[in-house]
Scaffold this active site. Structure first.
Site, PDB file in Angstrom:
ATOM      1  N   LYS A 181      71.476  17.020 -11.645  1.00  0.00           N
ATOM      2  CA  LYS A 181      72.369  17.909 -10.897  1.00  0.00           C
ATOM      3  C   LYS A 181      73.764  17.967 -11.531  1.00  0.00           C
ATOM      4  CE  LYS A 181      69.067  19.081  -8.318  1.00  0.00           C
ATOM      5  NZ  LYS A 181      68.536  18.569  -7.068  1.00  0.00           N
TER       6      LYS A 181
HETATM    7  C1  LIG Z   1      67.332  18.423  -6.087  1.00  0.00           C
HETATM    8  C2  LIG Z   1      67.226  19.211  -4.832  1.00  0.00           C
HETATM    9  C3  LIG Z   1      67.164  18.601  -3.578  1.00  0.00           C
HETATM   10  C4  LIG Z   1      66.962  17.124  -3.400  1.00  0.00           C
HETATM   11  O1  LIG Z   1      67.941  16.341  -3.968  1.00  0.00           O
HETATM   12  P1  LIG Z   1      67.686  14.760  -4.055  1.00  0.00           P
HETATM   13  O2  LIG Z   1      69.068  14.212  -4.245  1.00  0.00           O
HETATM   14  O3  LIG Z   1      66.815  14.534  -5.249  1.00  0.00           O
HETATM   15  O4  LIG Z   1      67.058  14.320  -2.803  1.00  0.00           O
HETATM   16  C5  LIG Z   1      67.190  19.387  -2.442  1.00  0.00           C
HETATM   17  N1  LIG Z   1      67.254  20.728  -2.531  1.00  0.00           N
HETATM   18  C6  LIG Z   1      67.298  21.367  -3.724  1.00  0.00           C
HETATM   19  C7  LIG Z   1      67.392  22.862  -3.737  1.00  0.00           C
HETATM   20  C8  LIG Z   1      67.264  20.627  -4.909  1.00  0.00           C
HETATM   21  O5  LIG Z   1      67.245  21.267  -6.085  1.00  0.00           O
END
Ligand SMILES: *Cc1c(COP(=O)(O)O)cnc(C)c1O
Length: 382
Positions: A181
């Site tokens: 991210k």
């Molecule tokens: C990555 C992601 C999540 C989950 O994030 P985590 O920190 O891995 O739990 C939720 N929603 C979207 C759209 C994502 O891309």
């Protein structure tokens, strides 16, 4: 040349911050976590920020705080990551899939009303790729129907909607610090909210429903004493992750600018090219540019999306697809979902792929990706 789909940007500052925590010896949530929360709340302009171990945990606890329970309905876009709808199932509630817009891949606010019933409790807009959803329309509908808005902002740090940072717009906003991210702590998440009571409840729920966490107990006389006020979870973060997050947050804006520059370079290379269809960011929205989605035009090419990806991989370009619509999965099919009313999702899914867009990409790497796309289009144009 090999260009991976993603490579996190880690500077010497993150490495030093993590090493300092390891040397100091307090590893789980403590002073660094509190410092990260304060810095984060300040950065997005939210009154409260609570750090947890993932965006999935953040979404789960935000839905609890918003009062979502068994047999309630929650509106989610049909094209999102599994966790957006999974957290609704954790609560025994029912995700109701809403179609997306073809040009932005965002939840279609014009198709929300028709999905609302007397069981609907909340809406989870997903700021796909980093672009904020139509929050005026979504919040307006939520207000008139008495629904909560829990934003899935896993892609959108930092992003702005009509000048306001995402994190200061809806009732609850959930961020991700997963490895790929826009800022990362390896694994991690944050809930931002204007609701002080909700924030306090999320704080308890992230550590078993205990009224005080280990760090604040340490400073009181009877440090061993605590109460469990309701059933909670084990969703806290660590000071190791928080120390990394503090440093990543300081670079969040400059990394966003680097990604935007890459997006502009791709746009310039692809604009007007027959066989390609550019992703749209609407006026008044500043994207975090977590993704660079590219749509191919299957009618203009002799190959489809899957083959296009193979061709890119063959040229050393890492690619991904965001996302497989939820109704395609065995679990949701088993629950009776079939993608009815989700024509936008189907249309987008068969023509979309995501190109590499990470802040430390060099011009040579960006040009290799763009050149490879153009090369494939030229070779397979009808
Ligand atoms: C990555 C992601 C999540 C989950 O994030 P985590 O920190 O891995 O739990 C939720 N929603 C979207 C759209 C994502 O891309």
């Amino acid at each position: 040349m090999q260009v991976p789909f993603h490579r996190p940007s880690i500077s010497a500052d993150e490495i030093r911050a993590v090493t300092d925590v390891l040397a100091a010896g307090w590893l789980t949530a403590g002073r660094k976590t509190a410092e990260f929360e304060t810095a984060f709340a300040d950065f997005v302009g939210a009154p409260h920020a609570v750090a947890v171990n993932s965006a999935t945990s953040a979404l789960h606890l935000a839905l609890v705080a918003a009062g979502v329970g068994r047999d309630d309905e929650v509106l989610v876009p049909a094209m999102t990551f599994a966790s957006t709808a999974g957290v609704v199932r954790y609560l025994g509630a029912r995700p109701v899939f809403v179609d997306i817009e073809r040009d932005t891949h965002l939840m279609d606010a014009g198709k929300l009303e028709e999905r609302i019933t007397d069981r609907t409790r909340a809406i989870i807009p997903v700021h796909y790729g980093g672009q904020p959803c139509d929050m005026d329309a979504i919040c307006g509908i939520a207000r008139s129907r008495g629904l909560h808005v829990v934003e899935d902002a896993a892609h959108s740090l930092p992003a702005r909607y009509r000048g306001r940072p995402i994190g200061s717009v809806g009732d609850y906003t959930c961020f991700s610090f997963y490895a790929t991210k826009t800022i990362t702590t390896g694994e991690g998440g944050m809930v931002c909210t204007v609701d002080g009571k909700g924030a306090a409840r999320i704080r308890r729920l992230r550590t078993h429903g205990i009224d005080r966490d280990a760090w604040s107990r340490l400073e009181s006389s009877r440090f061993w004493q605590y109460d469990v006020t309701e059933l909670g979870y084990k969703y806290n973060t660590t000071d190791i992750a928080a120390a990394m997050g503090i440093e990543q947050l300081k670079r969040a804006e400059s990394m966003r600018e680097a990604r935007q520059r890459i997006a502009e370079r791709y746009d310039a290379a692809f604009r007007g090219v027959q066989g390609l269809d550019l992703y749209v960011v609407r006026p008044g929205r500043e994207s975090a540019w977590h993704l660079y989605p590219l749509r191919i035009d299957p009618e203009g090419l002799t190959i489809g999306r899957d083959r296009f990806i193979e061709e890119l991989e063959g040229r050393g370009v890492g690619v991904s697809v965001h996302f497989i619509p939820l109704y395609e999965f065995t679990y949701y099919r088993g629950l009776g979902y079939d993608g009815a009313g989700c024509d936008g999702c189907r249309w987008v899914f068969e023509r979309t792929l995501s190109l590499p867009i990470w802040p430390d990409m060099g011009d040579g790497e960006i040009d290799h990706v763009a050149g490879s796309v153009l090369d494939i289009v030229k070779r397979y144009r009808k």
